[in-house]
Design an enzyme around this catalytic site. Sequence first.
Site, PDB file in Angstrom:
ATOM      1  N   GLY A  45       0.862  -1.240   0.215  1.00  0.00           N
ATOM      2  CA  GLY A  45      -0.004  -0.015  -0.170  1.00  0.00           C
ATOM      3  C   GLY A  45       1.098   1.102  -0.006  1.00  0.00           C
ATOM      4  O   GLY A  45       2.162   1.284   0.350  1.00  0.00           O
ATOM      5  N   GLN A  50       3.285   9.944   0.800  1.00  0.00           N
ATOM      6  CA  GLN A  50       4.647   9.157   0.962  1.00  0.00           C
ATOM      7  C   GLN A  50       5.659   9.546  -0.209  1.00  0.00           C
ATOM      8  O   GLN A  50       6.396   9.219  -0.170  1.00  0.00           O
ATOM      9  CB  GLN A  50       4.423   7.686   1.061  1.00  0.00           C
ATOM     10  N   CYS A  97       5.823  -0.295   7.021  1.00  0.00           N
ATOM     11  CA  CYS A  97       5.421   0.872   6.326  1.00  0.00           C
ATOM     12  C   CYS A  97       6.623   1.347   5.520  1.00  0.00           C
ATOM     13  O   CYS A  97       7.632   1.328   5.916  1.00  0.00           O
ATOM     14  CB  CYS A  97       5.161   1.917   6.981  1.00  0.00           C
ATOM     15  N   LEU A  98       6.526   1.942   4.183  1.00  0.00           N
ATOM     16  CA  LEU A  98       7.567   2.036   3.245  1.00  0.00           C
ATOM     17  C   LEU A  98       8.360   3.219   3.783  1.00  0.00           C
ATOM     18  O   LEU A  98       9.406   3.722   3.350  1.00  0.00           O
ATOM     19  CB  LEU A  98       7.069   2.132   1.734  1.00  0.00           C
ATOM     20  N   HIS A 139      -4.544   1.783   7.607  1.00  0.00           N
ATOM     21  CA  HIS A 139      -3.187   2.353   7.780  1.00  0.00           C
ATOM     22  C   HIS A 139      -2.938   3.212   6.803  1.00  0.00           C
ATOM     23  O   HIS A 139      -2.173   4.477   7.102  1.00  0.00           O
ATOM     24  CB  HIS A 139      -2.116   0.923   7.299  1.00  0.00           C
ATOM     25  N   GLU A 140      -3.447   3.260   5.638  1.00  0.00           N
ATOM     26  CA  GLU A 140      -2.966   4.237   4.332  1.00  0.00           C
ATOM     27  C   GLU A 140      -3.927   5.476   4.833  1.00  0.00           C
ATOM     28  O   GLU A 140      -3.622   6.469   4.468  1.00  0.00           O
ATOM     29  CB  GLU A 140      -3.544   3.670   3.173  1.00  0.00           C
ATOM     30  N   HIS A 143      -2.306   7.718   6.867  1.00  0.00           N
ATOM     31  CA  HIS A 143      -1.206   8.674   6.235  1.00  0.00           C
ATOM     32  C   HIS A 143      -1.963   9.832   5.848  1.00  0.00           C
ATOM     33  O   HIS A 143      -1.401  11.034   5.897  1.00  0.00           O
ATOM     34  CB  HIS A 143      -0.719   8.081   5.043  1.00  0.00           C
TER      35      HIS A 143
HETATM   36 CO    CO Z   1       2.539   3.349   5.547  1.00  0.00          CO
END
Ligand code: CO
Length: 172
Positions: A45, A50, A97-98, A139-140, A143
């Site tokens: 995701g 990000q 998470c990236l 989660h997304e 963000h």
């Molecule tokens: Co993330």
Amino acid sequence: MIRDIVIYPDKRLKQKSSKIIDFNEELHCLLDDMYETMVAKNGVGLAAIQIAEPVQALIINIPIEEQDGAQPKENTLEIINPQFLEIKGKTKYQEGCLSVPGYYEDVERAKYVKIKYQDRFGNEHILEDDDFLAIAIQHECDHLMGKLFIEKLSILKRKKFEKEWKKKMQKK
Ligand code: CO
């Protein structure tokens, strides 16, 4: 185009993303870049913030286990301007998470979510899930509010994380 990922503790990750009004070529390019970037970094995701674009767009693509974890583009769920309609139950899942690469920890989330969102053309959809997708959506969506999963850790775990992260960042 593969873009650079904004890495914690970069302050840009704390920005609240704004609503998308134009469902134009620019948005489509952004979504395509997000897909390329997510796949290149082995993510499931990614939120637009990000890659330093503070707009309410996120993508999710759950790898197909039976196909060596393939993530074909047509399987990408593109979620614009999401709104929660219903949140129920509780579950725990190990998240990553990236923007916090290499760190994984259990996080408590709602088990079931129902959301309303728009696709890349502005059409409205409703989606519900009580499995991995529900966790990824939460989660997304965090963000988009400028929040990261590490903010959900216990004080003790968070302290330990911050210490380790500082060390890791200094090595770079
Ligand atoms: Co993330």
